[in-house]
Design a protein around this motif. Structure first.
Motif, PDB file in Angstrom:
ATOM      1  N   GLU A  33      -0.591   5.517   2.957  1.00  0.00           N
ATOM      2  CA  GLU A  33      -0.700   4.807   4.225  1.00  0.00           C
ATOM      3  C   GLU A  33      -2.144   4.331   4.443  1.00  0.00           C
ATOM      4  O   GLU A  33      -2.789   4.679   5.437  1.00  0.00           O
ATOM      5  N   ARG A  34      -2.649   3.535   3.525  1.00  0.00           N
ATOM      6  CA  ARG A  34      -3.991   2.969   3.659  1.00  0.00           C
ATOM      7  C   ARG A  34      -4.131   1.796   2.690  1.00  0.00           C
ATOM      8  O   ARG A  34      -3.238   1.544   1.876  1.00  0.00           O
ATOM      9  N   ASN A  83      -3.400  -6.787   9.781  1.00  0.00           N
ATOM     10  CA  ASN A  83      -3.053  -5.604  10.583  1.00  0.00           C
ATOM     11  C   ASN A  83      -2.046  -5.956  11.665  1.00  0.00           C
ATOM     12  O   ASN A  83      -1.141  -5.165  11.973  1.00  0.00           O
ATOM     13  N   LYS A  92      -6.446   2.288  11.286  1.00  0.00           N
ATOM     14  CA  LYS A  92      -5.491   2.742  10.276  1.00  0.00           C
ATOM     15  C   LYS A  92      -5.261   1.708   9.184  1.00  0.00           C
ATOM     16  O   LYS A  92      -5.007   2.045   8.030  1.00  0.00           O
ATOM     17  N   TRP A 110      -2.087  -3.230   0.913  1.00  0.00           N
ATOM     18  CA  TRP A 110      -1.651  -2.105   1.747  1.00  0.00           C
ATOM     19  C   TRP A 110      -0.740  -1.222   0.902  1.00  0.00           C
ATOM     20  O   TRP A 110       0.213  -1.689   0.291  1.00  0.00           O
TER      21      TRP A 110
END
Length: 607
Positions: A33-34, A83, A92, A110
């Protein structure tokens, strides 16, 4: 009871394994998740290299992949836009920088793909953030590679532009598409049609009145009328023609600025943003989702491992290719390959030792031109500019060929002039022969003509052949006219010399009489009955001429060269024989006669 205990133990072990697997899965999911870098710049910001960390995240994907890339100038809000599309906060999601330098370096992905359904099939969508162009400390070549790589990898290419479309934006995108098309075909190993990404022109502006963004894009991509044949306008239209490959896949979309205080966007919730922006953002999400199709390479979809392999091949081809910059697109497009082709052509032409015949030079030109064209076909970039680039190459080769033609004419004239002057000097020398010889004249005439034909080559030969034939004809006529007079005078002199030799040296009466007869004949009869013209065609005179030619010239002995040494030597021998030889004979004959008569005398001796 035993079997119940075993069942409870198995159930407990399975529960533990499931719990651990779920924990590991959640841990792995949390790690993904990054954002990950998949392509990084080298130290000099000129070439790109793969990033292992990001590629491992992609390799885990087993479903077909589609990629959405955002490109555009640096500090234009690409990371923030991604984002927003992913519904992630700045803390995040992709890193958003508020400084003047660029935040994203290379290309980032991502880590967790968005799974959607496309035509009944599950597709994993990767969102790619690219480094903005026109930032400080980078070369244009680097920007071009980022652009081309994004154009090749993407299923949807979002061109994020502030306010409006500039000519530089069109040129840069055109250039990137050309390079992407070229390297796409090069990686496949065959010249196939480029499968372009769907292009989304995203124009962020505060004013939405007037023309729609679609009208702006359509007008910006229209060909400019050029009734006067302006060269600059032709170049501008060529740029627009190169975008035809993406013409049917192009869509325009506008968005207002989310808020006036752009540096605080990451700290704002949706209710704090401009309501019109939120509305357009949600519409953009739906538009992007509708445009997504799985990436096809050679007619088939790619999973994670195949996508990474394809990325590596494209990157290698881009790094190896010599890419010009987009600073002046049309002027520098294919500049490197044109220079190499022209250098190859020039090297082939320089191997010819001038002067040569026109046909030979043309033959070498054809071979060199063919080699240059093969190199161009093998290495040129893009299809839309190939025709114009080839015309430029052809024009440059013609200029070089014309210069070689002028040099060949000069060298040919120089060489032929030297051979002509040599022959002219030899013909002039023959006119001054002491003992004229037609055989010698013909021999020198033939040798001179043959050497001229062999050594005089090139485009100047035709003109010099005409001059040569006139000079030789003139020299021949002059020699024949003087030949009879000189030969007649020499025969008269020869008859007088023989008179002197027959009377005073040899004392041979018959020789003296024959010499006088010859002298009288030459001075009377020939002058009375033979003209200078009839003398040359008279059979008797031909007998005399044949005898004369046999005496004065032969391949072994050239009397014109050795006449004086031979005369001196004969004169010396004649003097020796006349003066010294006779005395010695007289002395030897008188003394024995006296001694013999004296001894044999029977007369009585008296006092």
């Amino acid at each position: 009871m035993g079997w119940r205990r075993c069942a409870l133990a198995i159930w407990a072990a399975a529960a533990i394994v499931w719990t651990l697997a779920a924990a590991v899965g959640e841990s792995d999911a949390g790690e993904l998740e990054r954002a990950f870098p998949i392509v990084e710049p080298d130290y000099g910001h000129t070439k790109l290299r793969l990033s292992k960390e990001g590629l491992e995240a992609i390799q885990r994907i087993n479903t077909p992949i589609a990629a959405v890339s955002v490109i555009g100038p640096y500090r234009s809000g690409k990371s923030f836009l991604l984002n927003q599309l992913l519904s992630l906060s700045c803390n995040k999601g992709f890193g958003v920088g508020h400084m003047r330098d660029t935040k994203t370096k290379g290309i980032w992905v991502w880590g967790t793909p968005v799974e959607i359904d496309v035509d009944g099939s599950k597709v994993s969508v990767l969102y790619l953030d690219t480094e903005g162009f026109e930032s400080i400390g980078k070369s244009n070549v680097y920007d071009d590679r980022i652009f081309a790589l994004a154009a090749v990898l993407s299923s949807v290419l979002v061109y994020n532009l502030p306010e409006t479309i500039r000519e530089a934006d069109i040129s840069r995108l055109s250039f990137a598409v050309e390079l992407a098309e070229e390297f796409y075909g090069r990686v496949k190993g065959q010249d196939v049609a480029f499968e372009p990404a769907k292009l989304l022109w995203l124009i962020q502006r505060d004013f939405l009145q007037g023309k729609s963004v679609q009208q702006m894009v359509d007008e910006a991509l229209q060909r400019v009328p050029n009734s006067n044949g302006d060269k600059y306008i032709d170049e501008v239209n060529q740029i627009r023609d190169s975008l035809a490959v993406m013409g049917d896949n192009s869509t325009a979309f506008s968005m207002p600025q989310p808020h006036l205080q752009r540096t605080k966007l990451c700290d704002m919730e949706d209710q704090e943003l401009d309501p019109l922006y939120v509305e357009r953002r949600d519409a953009l999400k739906q538009l992007v989702a509708s445009m997504i199709k799985p990436k096809l390479v050679q007619g088939r979809t790619l999973n994670g491992k195949e996508f990474v392999s394809f990325l590596g091949q494209i990157l290698e081809a881009l790094n190896k290719g010599e890419i010009p910059s987009t600073g002046s697109l049309v002027e520098v497009f294919n500049k490197g390959i044109l220079e190499r082709c022209l250098t190859l052509y020039t090297e082939k032409m320089e191997r010819v030792s001038l002067p040569v015949s026109v046909d030979k030079l043309q033959q070498v030109h054809d071979l060199a031109e063919d080699e240059a064209r093969k190199l161009f076909d093998k290495q040129h970039f893009g299809k839309h500019y190939a025709a114009q680039s080839f015309l430029n190459l052809d024009e440059e080769m013609k200029k070089v060929f014309r210069s070689f033609g002028l040099a060949n004419e000069y060298q040919s004239s120089k060489l032929c002039e030297a051979r002509f002057s040599e022959c002219e000097d030899k013909m002039d020398h023959l006119q001054a022969l002491k003992l004229p010889s037609m055989a010698k004249f013909n021999a020198v005439f033939l040798h001179c003509n043959q050497s001229f034909e062999m050594e005089c080559v090139g485009p100047a030969k035709g003109g010099y052949e005409h001059r040569m034939s006139k000079m030789l004809a003139r020299s021949s006529a002059l020699f024949i006219r003087e030949y009879n007079n000189k030969l007649f005078n020499w025969l008269v002199a020869f008859s007088l010399i023989m008179v002197v030799i027959g009377r005073f040296i040899i004392k041979l009466f018959l020789l003296e009489i024959a010499a006088w007869v010859m002298f009288i004949f030459l001075e009377t009869y020939t002058r009375l009955f033979w003209s200078s013209d009839s003398l040359y065609y008279n059979p008797v005179w031909h007998i005399i001429v044949s005898s004369w030619e046999t005496i004065v010239y032969s391949p072994v002995l050239d009397l014109d060269r050795w006449a004086i040494p031979i005369v001196i030597m004969l004169s010396f021998l004649a003097i020796y024989w006349r003066c010294i030889g006779i005395r010695s004979r007289i002395g030897r004959s008188l003394l024995p006669l006296y001694r013999g008569s004296y001894r044999s005398s029977s007369r009585a001796r008296t006092d």
